[in-house]
Design a protein around this motif. Structure first.
Motif: not given
Ligand SMILES: [Zn+2]
Length: 163
Positions: A130-134, A138
């Motif tokens: 998982p991306k930190t933006s998701e 940020e």
């Protein structure tokens, strides 16, 4: 590199976990071999019981005191290794007890089984993480703070940077 270590550990735990299911001796194979060697040499030692838990063990080079209740020998090998030394084996075998009963629980089959009951779970590749933006925020790099004191003017010997 961490993924390779994870994969290696997964395989290792799985293989040893399967092996231990078919292994039925009370202690690990290496400890069994050590006990076999010690019991083969034990016949050269003569043990005399003091009436409680201690024995006077004499043999070719010297004599020692063995305490079966405290699991100690004055040669100190039993206390250090957790495996009965040849002097302790002479006393244990004289009583007709199994040697495996006097081995530290760290070497027991139950301990080996408990080591391999837990398992590592497989993980996805880095692209599926998982991306930190998701996640909802940020993540920023840490703020750098200028160090106290005068900056260095001379370069370090063998360093990559020149000032
Ligand atoms: Zn000893």
């Amino acid at each position: 590199m961490l993924e390779e270590i994870h994969t290696y550990q997964m395989e290792r735990i799985q293989i040893r976990g399967q092996w231990i299911k078919n292994y039925n001796y009370p202690v690990s194979p290496l400890i069994k071999e050590t006990l076999d060697k010690a019991s083969a040499k034990a016949s050269a030692w003569r043990s005399v019981w003091n009436g409680e838990h201690s024995y006077h063990v004499s043999g070719p080079p010297d004599q020692y005191v063995v305490n079966l209740r405290d699991k100690t020998c004055s040669c100190r090998l039993w206390q250090i290794q957790g495996i009965p030394c040849v002097h302790a084996c002479a006393c244990i075998l004289k009583n007709g007890h199994p040697l495996t009963k006097y081995v530290s629980h760290y070497y027991s089959r139950e301990t080996m089984v408990s080591l391999y009951t837990h398992m590592l779970y497989p993980i996805n590749g880095m692209h599926n993480w998982p991306k930190t933006s998701e996640v909802g925020f940020e993540l920023q790099p840490p703020r750098t703070k200028r160090q106290r004191g005068r900056p260095r003017k001379k370069r370090r010997e063998g360093g990559h940077f020149q000032v």
